[in-house]
Design a protein around this motif. Structure first.
Motif, PDB file in Angstrom:
ATOM      1  N   UNK A 137       0.622  -1.570  -0.067  1.00  0.00           N
ATOM      2  CA  UNK A 137       0.186   0.142  -0.665  1.00  0.00           C
ATOM      3  C   UNK A 137       0.913   0.767   0.356  1.00  0.00           C
ATOM      4  N   UNK A 138       1.692   1.125   0.663  1.00  0.00           N
ATOM      5  CA  UNK A 138       3.111   2.345   0.336  1.00  0.00           C
ATOM      6  C   UNK A 138       3.521   2.945  -0.359  1.00  0.00           C
ATOM      7  N   UNK A 139       3.550   1.379  -1.450  1.00  0.00           N
ATOM      8  CA  UNK A 139       4.769   1.889  -2.716  1.00  0.00           C
ATOM      9  C   UNK A 139       3.861   1.962  -3.324  1.00  0.00           C
ATOM     10  N   UNK A 140       2.831   1.593  -3.444  1.00  0.00           N
ATOM     11  CA  UNK A 140       1.458   2.048  -4.184  1.00  0.00           C
ATOM     12  C   UNK A 140       1.783   2.757  -4.125  1.00  0.00           C
ATOM     13  N   UNK A 141       1.461   4.269  -3.675  1.00  0.00           N
ATOM     14  CA  UNK A 141       0.942   5.501  -2.789  1.00  0.00           C
ATOM     15  C   UNK A 141       2.197   5.997  -3.373  1.00  0.00           C
ATOM     16  N   UNK A 142       3.581   6.063  -3.635  1.00  0.00           N
ATOM     17  CA  UNK A 142       4.064   6.845  -3.763  1.00  0.00           C
ATOM     18  C   UNK A 142       4.693   6.260  -5.290  1.00  0.00           C
ATOM     19  N   UNK A 143       3.866   5.060  -5.797  1.00  0.00           N
ATOM     20  CA  UNK A 143       4.315   5.042  -7.520  1.00  0.00           C
ATOM     21  C   UNK A 143       2.905   5.622  -7.677  1.00  0.00           C
ATOM     22  N   UNK A 144       1.774   6.651  -7.942  1.00  0.00           N
ATOM     23  CA  UNK A 144       1.062   7.152  -8.132  1.00  0.00           C
ATOM     24  C   UNK A 144       1.246   8.624  -8.091  1.00  0.00           C
ATOM     25  N   UNK A 145       2.925   9.143  -7.040  1.00  0.00           N
ATOM     26  CA  UNK A 145       2.867  10.166  -6.775  1.00  0.00           C
ATOM     27  C   UNK A 145       4.101  10.382  -8.115  1.00  0.00           C
ATOM     28  N   UNK A 146       5.045   9.415  -8.250  1.00  0.00           N
ATOM     29  CA  UNK A 146       6.117   9.315  -9.406  1.00  0.00           C
ATOM     30  C   UNK A 146       7.016   8.936  -8.685  1.00  0.00           C
ATOM     31  N   UNK A 147       7.069   8.892  -7.828  1.00  0.00           N
ATOM     32  CA  UNK A 147       8.013   9.076  -6.927  1.00  0.00           C
ATOM     33  C   UNK A 147       9.359   7.519  -7.539  1.00  0.00           C
ATOM     34  N   UNK A 148       8.112   6.658  -7.214  1.00  0.00           N
ATOM     35  CA  UNK A 148       9.092   4.195  -7.816  1.00  0.00           C
ATOM     36  C   UNK A 148       8.151   3.820  -8.734  1.00  0.00           C
ATOM     37  N   UNK A 149       9.108   2.983  -9.602  1.00  0.00           N
ATOM     38  CA  UNK A 149       7.973   2.693 -10.287  1.00  0.00           C
ATOM     39  C   UNK A 149       8.660   0.803 -10.293  1.00  0.00           C
ATOM     40  N   UNK A 150       7.289   0.155 -10.841  1.00  0.00           N
ATOM     41  CA  UNK A 150       7.663  -1.277 -10.353  1.00  0.00           C
ATOM     42  C   UNK A 150       7.959  -1.420 -11.674  1.00  0.00           C
ATOM     43  N   UNK A 151       9.004  -2.803 -11.667  1.00  0.00           N
ATOM     44  CA  UNK A 151       9.166  -3.010 -13.387  1.00  0.00           C
ATOM     45  C   UNK A 151       8.845  -5.195 -12.867  1.00  0.00           C
ATOM     46  N   UNK A 152       7.913  -5.468 -13.629  1.00  0.00           N
ATOM     47  CA  UNK A 152       7.338  -7.093 -13.121  1.00  0.00           C
ATOM     48  C   UNK A 152       8.674  -8.241 -12.973  1.00  0.00           C
ATOM     49  N   UNK A 153       8.789  -8.722 -12.118  1.00  0.00           N
ATOM     50  CA  UNK A 153       9.774  -9.440 -11.966  1.00  0.00           C
ATOM     51  C   UNK A 153      11.003  -9.187 -11.541  1.00  0.00           C
ATOM     52  N   UNK A 154      10.789  -7.545 -11.417  1.00  0.00           N
ATOM     53  CA  UNK A 154      12.393  -7.408 -10.377  1.00  0.00           C
ATOM     54  C   UNK A 154      12.543  -6.708  -9.886  1.00  0.00           C
ATOM     55  N   UNK A 155      11.500  -5.899  -9.334  1.00  0.00           N
ATOM     56  CA  UNK A 155      11.445  -4.845  -7.697  1.00  0.00           C
ATOM     57  C   UNK A 155      10.732  -3.765  -8.148  1.00  0.00           C
TER      58      UNK A 155
END
Length: 237
Positions: A48-66
């Motif tokens: 949930x925390x990482x999703x919030x950061x992604x919504x704000x453009x701070x992080x992004x997820x790469x499938x299978x990589x992190x």
């Protein structure tokens, strides 16, 4: 008083890690299991925390990589000479501005005091949204004495740069007389413009700028997205 949700506290802590350079741009965050152990929560809370950061453009997820850092919060110097484009360009960012509203109206009591006017005197008001690398980072409102700067609104309509608009009106140089920084929570409208959650932390700066004769030419208030900008104090800015 309502308690900050645990996931939000985790997001704030990780954002601070990024701001402090513990995880650089493009760097990988620790895996969910490691973050769960660090904060003493389950993986769902971490997600949930990482999703919030992604919504704000701070992080992004790469499938299978992190999960990887998308951007480090920009340093924004606060000093006697604060110039938006110069500040972000020095930090290697691409600055942009959007004019939200330009109007001429009567000065309120606080505005009049800051600008050495009488309440009710006409003032030009600029509302704008500032961007860094395409991401909104700040809402700004600047108030100017209309009698001293009669052509300012027209100049701002053609060029959103306050520095250029003031120069067009004969103010070749100006400096900040004072700046105050206060922590606030984003209102619904501010959150909509900044693309953050309502109640998210924002840093509000209030300032008065004067020309070379010491005459007030601008009363400004800016609301910075708290996790996208690091305000630094010292030097000329």
């Amino acid at each position: 008083m309502a308690r900050t949700p645990v996931w939000k506290s985790i997001a704030i802590a990780l954002t601070d890690d990024i701001a402090q350079g513990r995880y650089g741009t493009g760097g990988k965050l620790p895996p969910e299991a490691q973050l769960s152990a660090r904060f003493g929560v389950n993986r769902h809370t971490v997600r949930r925390a990482l999703a919030d950061m992604a919504e704000q453009g701070l992080v992004h997820a790469r499938r299978g990589a992190g999960v990887f850092v998308a951007a480090k919060p920009a340093d924004y110097p606060i000093g006697k000479r604060v110039r938006f484009h110069q500040n972000l360009a020095r930090a290697g960012r691409t600055p942009a501005k959007k004019v939200l509203m330009l109007e001429t109206r009567a000065a309120g009591a606080h505005e009049a005091e800051a600008l050495a006017l009488t309440p009710g005197d006409p003032v030009h008001v600029y509302d704008g949204l500032s961007f860094s690398d395409g991401q909104p980072i700040a809402l700004a409102q600047a108030v100017f004495p209309a009698a001293l700067l009669p052509g300012l609104c027209g100049a701002l309509a053609e060029d959103s740069s306050i520095t250029n608009a003031l120069r067009h009106c004969g103010v070749e140089d100006y400096t900040r007389l004072e700046t105050r920084i206060t922590a606030k929570l984003a209102t619904a409208t501010q959150a909509l413009h900044l693309r953050i959650a309502e109640g998210a932390p924002v840093l509000r700066t209030t300032s008065v700028s004067v020309d070379t004769n010491g005459t007030p030419v601008e009363f400004g208030r800016t609301w910075f997205a708290g996790d996208r900008v690091t305000l630094t104090v010292g030097g000329d800015g």
